[in-house]
Scaffold this motif. Structure first.
Motif, mmCIF file in Angstrom:
data_model
loop_
_atom_site.group_PDB
_atom_site.id
_atom_site.type_symbol
_atom_site.label_atom_id
_atom_site.label_comp_id
_atom_site.label_asym_id
_atom_site.label_seq_id
_atom_site.Cartn_x
_atom_site.Cartn_y
_atom_site.Cartn_z
ATOM 1 N N ILE A 15 -20.112 11.639 24.698
ATOM 2 C CA ILE A 15 -21.467 12.059 25.097
ATOM 3 C C ILE A 15 -22.408 11.831 23.916
ATOM 4 O O ILE A 15 -22.118 12.243 22.783
ATOM 5 C CB ILE A 15 -21.478 13.532 25.520
ATOM 6 C CG1 ILE A 15 -20.617 13.735 26.776
ATOM 7 C CG2 ILE A 15 -22.912 14.010 25.779
ATOM 8 C CD1 ILE A 15 -20.445 15.173 27.193
ATOM 9 N N ILE A 16 -23.522 11.178 24.197
ATOM 10 C CA ILE A 16 -24.499 10.863 23.166
ATOM 11 C C ILE A 16 -25.604 11.913 23.178
ATOM 12 O O ILE A 16 -26.236 12.140 24.212
ATOM 13 C CB ILE A 16 -25.125 9.465 23.388
ATOM 14 C CG1 ILE A 16 -24.033 8.425 23.664
ATOM 15 C CG2 ILE A 16 -25.994 9.076 22.195
ATOM 16 C CD1 ILE A 16 -23.031 8.259 22.562
ATOM 17 N N GLY A 17 -25.847 12.543 22.041
ATOM 18 C CA GLY A 17 -26.951 13.483 21.902
ATOM 19 C C GLY A 17 -28.059 12.847 21.073
ATOM 20 O O GLY A 17 -27.792 12.346 19.978
ATOM 21 N N ASP A 30 -31.803 4.903 26.693
ATOM 22 C CA ASP A 30 -31.711 3.833 27.689
ATOM 23 C C ASP A 30 -30.630 2.822 27.320
ATOM 24 O O ASP A 30 -29.853 2.377 28.180
ATOM 25 C CB ASP A 30 -33.066 3.134 27.813
ATOM 26 C CG ASP A 30 -33.112 2.151 28.973
ATOM 27 O OD1 ASP A 30 -32.715 2.526 30.091
ATOM 28 O OD2 ASP A 30 -33.537 1.002 28.756
ATOM 29 N N ALA A 31 -30.558 2.462 26.038
ATOM 30 C CA ALA A 31 -29.556 1.491 25.588
ATOM 31 C C ALA A 31 -28.140 2.006 25.835
ATOM 32 O O ALA A 31 -27.270 1.263 26.317
ATOM 33 C CB ALA A 31 -29.752 1.182 24.108
ATOM 34 N N PHE A 32 -27.890 3.267 25.528
ATOM 35 C CA PHE A 32 -26.551 3.828 25.731
ATOM 36 C C PHE A 32 -26.263 4.063 27.207
ATOM 37 O O PHE A 32 -25.141 3.831 27.676
ATOM 38 C CB PHE A 32 -26.392 5.127 24.929
ATOM 39 C CG PHE A 32 -26.094 4.892 23.478
ATOM 40 C CD1 PHE A 32 -24.823 4.557 23.064
ATOM 41 C CD2 PHE A 32 -27.098 4.984 22.523
ATOM 42 C CE1 PHE A 32 -24.539 4.330 21.722
ATOM 43 C CE2 PHE A 32 -26.834 4.751 21.183
ATOM 44 C CZ PHE A 32 -25.544 4.417 20.780
ATOM 45 N N PHE A 33 -27.249 4.516 27.948
ATOM 46 C CA PHE A 33 -27.066 4.751 29.379
ATOM 47 C C PHE A 33 -26.670 3.462 30.087
ATOM 48 O O PHE A 33 -25.769 3.459 30.953
ATOM 49 C CB PHE A 33 -28.350 5.322 29.982
ATOM 50 C CG PHE A 33 -28.239 5.654 31.445
ATOM 51 C CD1 PHE A 33 -27.803 6.900 31.861
ATOM 52 C CD2 PHE A 33 -28.559 4.712 32.417
ATOM 53 C CE1 PHE A 33 -27.686 7.200 33.214
ATOM 54 C CE2 PHE A 33 -28.450 5.002 33.756
ATOM 55 C CZ PHE A 33 -28.014 6.251 34.163
ATOM 56 N N SER A 38 -22.999 8.807 28.918
ATOM 57 C CA SER A 38 -23.818 9.953 29.318
ATOM 58 C C SER A 38 -24.562 10.453 28.088
ATOM 59 O O SER A 38 -24.068 10.325 26.954
ATOM 60 C CB SER A 38 -22.955 11.077 29.891
ATOM 61 O OG SER A 38 -22.320 10.663 31.075
ATOM 62 N N ALA A 39 -25.746 11.028 28.297
ATOM 63 C CA ALA A 39 -26.566 11.448 27.161
ATOM 64 C C ALA A 39 -27.243 12.775 27.432
ATOM 65 O O ALA A 39 -27.586 13.104 28.577
ATOM 66 C CB ALA A 39 -27.620 10.380 26.851
ATOM 67 N N GLU A 77 -29.556 14.573 30.780
ATOM 68 C CA GLU A 77 -30.268 15.845 30.883
ATOM 69 C C GLU A 77 -31.026 16.071 29.587
ATOM 70 O O GLU A 77 -30.552 15.697 28.506
ATOM 71 C CB GLU A 77 -29.279 16.990 31.111
ATOM 72 C CG GLU A 77 -29.942 18.349 31.280
ATOM 73 C CD GLU A 77 -28.928 19.469 31.457
ATOM 74 O OE1 GLU A 77 -29.360 20.631 31.557
ATOM 75 O OE2 GLU A 77 -27.715 19.164 31.476
ATOM 76 N N ALA A 78 -32.202 16.642 29.694
ATOM 77 C CA ALA A 78 -32.991 16.997 28.509
ATOM 78 C C ALA A 78 -32.988 18.506 28.343
ATOM 79 O O ALA A 78 -32.932 19.259 29.325
ATOM 80 C CB ALA A 78 -34.422 16.482 28.647
ATOM 81 N N THR A 79 -33.067 18.962 27.093
ATOM 82 C CA THR A 79 -33.020 20.399 26.837
ATOM 83 C C THR A 79 -33.707 20.736 25.522
ATOM 84 O O THR A 79 -33.812 19.883 24.625
ATOM 85 C CB THR A 79 -31.562 20.907 26.792
ATOM 86 O OG1 THR A 79 -31.554 22.327 26.580
ATOM 87 C CG2 THR A 79 -30.777 20.238 25.672
#
Length: 439
Positions: A15-17, A30-33, A38-39, A77-79
């Motif tokens: 998972i990329i944060g 966007d590049a990783f997605f 998942s990010a 998801e953003a948080t």
């Protein structure tokens, strides 16, 4: 632990944060997605988080339909909850690194981000700083902050630096299509970070240390700042001699070797080029050295808005008008052509200077609907004006600060009484050239 993390990266289960959901962070997601990761996006601005989770983008070159795609697949998801950093396997830091009023590095955002990560850090995570900064920041500032968690770099977690190279508005180079320089605090950190980026971007360029990667970024942008200063200074000289600097540059760039074209303008904009050279000069002072060449370039570029205002004053005087009370419309508030990015845009400096001199100032920018709040500028609330014939005719001068493609330059010259062009945007306009001056 090292092999386990590499395995998760290779099979796309990592998972990329991404911390900082702006002009660097969103293209990186966007590049990783697009490569199956998942990010989780982290930002301190609740409004940004709310928009992203609703499938809305606030950056032109990342469309809302793209964000909706991220959300619909359930892989983004953003948080604002920084405790969730523990969920990420790789944490990429894309926070601002501005200057203080005295032009010293302001690493407040990096420090606070490091504290948030340290509070959530767990064994088996990779942390990469992407924000532009001076050499030694990753090792001397971020590393001690993270190790306050009690975990050890190279054993429990891994740390690297990889400078962002985002170019907003450039259709030829997306985040995934730009080579990534990577330097680790240690060999294991470099290996893992290189593995991560190889699975998302076109090419990875490993270097021997984080300091090399940090210095690489500073060099790239100082190179541009110095060369832009050269043509800005040349422009002032050639203007006085009634020689068109733009024609000179176009002639020079026909040489197939030994010359790269740089262009003058009303000042430097964007997050990197106006700031990076001052990071380098600050670092030199800490080493007891001076970087006279770089400092001079910074001075030349910083003075360009004053030069534009002086040219405007001369132009208006020819028509028997002072700046005070004149109706001036700034065309373009973004820092470069065809983007919505206002960071460090010289247009904000120009607007402040015009307001201080008593001008009635408006602006028009198809990419900036309302004037954003800026860290170093206190300007009135304002919305973009439509360039109707009636509006243009009501002006005393239209000042072209950003050469957006959407502007109809022939109509602008036809209807505006005077046009001051800082970008050579009116070069192909044939009628009404007596109303145009270059600046």
């Amino acid at each position: 632990m090292r092999e386990e993390l590499i395995g998760k990266i290779e099979d796309r289960s990592a998972i990329i944060g991404v911390i900082g959901l702006g002009y660097v962070g969103l293209p990186l997601i966007d590049a990783f997605f697009n490569r199956g990761f998942s990010a989780i996006g982290f930002d301190v601005d609740p409004a940004k988080v709310e928009k992203l989770n609703a499938g809305q983008s606030y950056i032109e070159h990342i469309s809302s339909s793209k964000v909706q795609g991220w959300r619909s697949e359930g892989r983004f998801e953003a948080t604002t909850d920084m405790s969730r950093l523990a969920e990420a396997d790789a944490i990429l830091i894309c926070v601002p690194t501005p200057l203080t009023p005295s032009r010293d590095p302001d690493l407040t955002y990096v420090e606070k981000t490091g504290e948030h990560i340290a509070a959530a850090l767990r064994p088996g995570q990779l942390v990469v700083l992407e924000s532009t900064t001076y050499p030694t920041t990753t090792r001397d500032l971020l590393l001690p902050c993270l190790e306050k968690s009690g975990l050890k770099c190279g054993q429990d977690f891994f740390l690297a630096y990889s400078p962002e190279r985002e170019d907003p508005g450039n259709p030829d180079y997306s985040a995934s299509g730009i080579p990534k320089v990577v330097g680790g605090i240690d060999e294991a950190s470099c290996e893992i970070a290189c593995t991560l980026y190889r699975n998302a971007v076109v090419q990875v360029v490993p270097v021997s240390s984080a300091e090399i990667a940090e210095a690489c970024k500073i060099l790239e942008n100082t190179y541009r700042a110095v060369n832009i200063a050269l043509v800005n200074e040349l422009k002032v000289l050639l203007d006085r001699m009634d020689i068109d600097v733009w024609e000179v540059i176009n002639a020079a760039k026909t040489k197939p070797f030994g010359f790269q074209a740089f262009y003058p303008g009303p000042g430097l904009g964007g997050h990197c080029i106006p700031i990076d050279p001052f990071y380098l000069t600050w670092l030199a002072r800490t080493q007891g050295l001076t970087t006279r060449f770089i400092e001079l370039a910074g001075e030349v570029n910083s003075r360009m808005p004053e030069y534009v205002i002086s040219r405007l004053s001369e132009f208006l005087n020819e028509a028997g008008k002072p700046i005070r009370g004149s109706r001036i419309c700034l065309l373009g508030m973004a820092y470069k052509k065809d983007v919505d990015d206002p960071r460090e845009s010289p247009s904000f400096v120009l607007m402040e200077m015009l307001l201080e001199r008593g001008a009635e100032v408006t602006y028009s920018d198809p990419h900036v609907a309302t004037l954003p709040k800026m860290r170093h500028h206190d300007l009135p609330e304002m919305s973009s004006s439509d360039l109707t014939p009636e509006f243009l005719e009501s002006l005393d001068c239209a000042l072209i600060a950003t050469d957006h493609t959407a502007f109809d330059y022939e109509a602008i010259v036809r209807h505006a009484p005077l046009v001051l062009d800082t970008r050579n945007a009116t070069a192909k306009v044939t009628e009404g050239r007596e109303k145009i001056r270059k600046a």
